[in-house]
Design a protein around this motif. Structure first.
Motif, PDB file in Angstrom:
ATOM      1  N   PRO A  57       0.844  -1.199   0.000  1.00 53.32           N
ATOM      2  CA  PRO A  57       0.000   0.000   0.000  1.00 53.32           C
ATOM      3  C   PRO A  57       0.878   1.248   0.000  1.00 53.32           C
ATOM      4  O   PRO A  57       1.870   1.323   0.734  1.00 53.32           O
ATOM      5  N   THR A  58       0.517   2.210  -0.848  1.00 63.88           N
ATOM      6  CA  THR A  58       1.345   3.405  -1.022  1.00 63.88           C
ATOM      7  C   THR A  58       0.474   4.641  -0.829  1.00 63.88           C
ATOM      8  O   THR A  58      -0.590   4.748  -1.440  1.00 63.88           O
ATOM      9  N   ILE A  59       0.945   5.551   0.040  1.00 63.43           N
ATOM     10  CA  ILE A  59       0.164   6.751   0.325  1.00 63.43           C
ATOM     11  C   ILE A  59       0.914   7.999  -0.140  1.00 63.43           C
ATOM     12  O   ILE A  59       2.138   8.033  -0.176  1.00 63.43           O
ATOM     13  N   LEU A  90       3.561  -3.201   9.599  1.00 64.19           N
ATOM     14  CA  LEU A  90       2.882  -2.879   8.345  1.00 64.19           C
ATOM     15  C   LEU A  90       3.901  -2.367   7.345  1.00 64.19           C
ATOM     16  O   LEU A  90       4.651  -1.435   7.643  1.00 64.19           O
ATOM     17  N   SER A  91       3.967  -2.999   6.171  1.00 66.07           N
ATOM     18  CA  SER A  91       4.805  -2.480   5.088  1.00 66.07           C
ATOM     19  C   SER A  91       4.011  -1.437   4.331  1.00 66.07           C
ATOM     20  O   SER A  91       2.827  -1.650   4.021  1.00 66.07           O
ATOM     21  N   LEU A  92       4.652  -0.321   4.041  1.00 66.91           N
ATOM     22  CA  LEU A  92       3.945   0.822   3.486  1.00 66.91           C
ATOM     23  C   LEU A  92       4.876   1.623   2.599  1.00 66.91           C
ATOM     24  O   LEU A  92       6.061   1.787   2.927  1.00 66.91           O
ATOM     25  N   GLY A  93       4.360   2.111   1.473  1.00 69.55           N
ATOM     26  CA  GLY A  93       5.103   3.046   0.635  1.00 69.55           C
ATOM     27  C   GLY A  93       4.637   4.459   0.927  1.00 69.55           C
ATOM     28  O   GLY A  93       3.441   4.716   1.046  1.00 69.55           O
ATOM     29  N   LEU A  94       5.579   5.367   1.079  1.00 69.21           N
ATOM     30  CA  LEU A  94       5.285   6.769   1.398  1.00 69.21           C
ATOM     31  C   LEU A  94       5.863   7.617   0.272  1.00 69.21           C
ATOM     32  O   LEU A  94       7.075   7.572   0.030  1.00 69.21           O
ATOM     33  N   VAL A  95       5.020   8.366  -0.449  1.00 69.81           N
ATOM     34  CA  VAL A  95       5.498   9.188  -1.561  1.00 69.81           C
ATOM     35  C   VAL A  95       5.899  10.557  -1.032  1.00 69.81           C
ATOM     36  O   VAL A  95       5.115  11.223  -0.344  1.00 69.81           O
ATOM     37  N   ALA A  96       7.142  10.962  -1.332  1.00 72.80           N
ATOM     38  CA  ALA A  96       7.665  12.267  -0.933  1.00 72.80           C
ATOM     39  C   ALA A  96       8.165  13.003  -2.174  1.00 72.80           C
ATOM     40  O   ALA A  96       8.566  12.378  -3.159  1.00 72.80           O
ATOM     41  N   ASP A  97       8.136  14.331  -2.115  1.00 73.94           N
ATOM     42  CA  ASP A  97       8.627  15.138  -3.242  1.00 73.94           C
ATOM     43  C   ASP A  97      10.077  14.810  -3.546  1.00 73.94           C
ATOM     44  O   ASP A  97      10.491  14.783  -4.699  1.00 73.94           O
ATOM     45  N   ARG A  98      10.863  14.585  -2.468  1.00 76.31           N
ATOM     46  CA  ARG A  98      12.272  14.264  -2.656  1.00 76.31           C
ATOM     47  C   ARG A  98      12.823  13.665  -1.374  1.00 76.31           C
ATOM     48  O   ARG A  98      12.315  13.937  -0.291  1.00 76.31           O
ATOM     49  N   VAL A  99      13.853  12.851  -1.502  1.00 80.59           N
ATOM     50  CA  VAL A  99      14.607  12.364  -0.353  1.00 80.59           C
ATOM     51  C   VAL A  99      15.891  13.175  -0.332  1.00 80.59           C
ATOM     52  O   VAL A  99      16.539  13.372  -1.370  1.00 80.59           O
TER      53      VAL A  99
END
Length: 162
Positions: A57-59, A90-99
């Motif tokens: 799951p990616t938020i 919980l495995s989770l994808g987190l979308v960020a503008d940049r790392v």
């Protein structure tokens, strides 16, 4: 990315704001690719991202925090996290503008989260660290409390999605 001391954090950017998550929770960082959309999730749940053969799951962290959605860029990343919850991880994808980078903060540098003065809900915040470079005087890095960032309803929706 293996285990690290509690003092190491991956910093990520959303617009001009800088946030951090503990390196201990970051499994990997991926270039952005559009997740497979799933119906009837909360608006910030973008869908599932294939991470080594598993639907994760990616938020959209911007939407979760009440910030406006923006177009993805070459710098957009998905942080794949293992978030410890009460009864499971919980495995989770987190979308960020940049790392941005991996940084170390000492316990003395981390201040408790303010109750006011930030545009997002303070219960998501584990602490803040002042950024004291010449160009960033008075700015802060906000450290997320990942378990609080995800409500029990979120966890249930993500588990169903996966």
């Amino acid at each position: 990315m293996g285990k690290a001391s509690d003092g190491e954090f991956v910093t990520l950017g959303l617009g001009d704001e800088v946030f951090a998550v503990s390196v201990a929770h970051v499994r990997e960082i991926l270039d952005y690719r559009a997740p497979f959309a799933i119906p009837e999730g909360p608006p910030y749940l973008l869908g599932l991202t294939d991470v080594r053969g598993r639907g994760t799951p990616t938020i959209d962290l911007r939407l979760k925090l009440g910030l406006p959605r923006i177009e993805t860029t070459q710098a957009t990343r998905i942080l794949v996290l293992d978030v410890p919850l009460d009864d499971r991880v919980l495995s989770l994808g987190l979308v960020a503008d940049r790392v941005i980078e991996v940084v170390s903060f000492t316990a003395e540098q981390i201040e408790t989260s303010p109750d006011i003065g930030v545009p997002w809900r303070s219960e998501y915040i584990q602490g803040v660290v002042r950024r004291d470079s010449a160009t960033e005087k008075g700015r802060f890095v906000v450290i997320f409390d990942l378990a609080r960032l995800l409500t029990s309803q979120d966890a249930a929706a993500f588990s169903q999605a996966a």
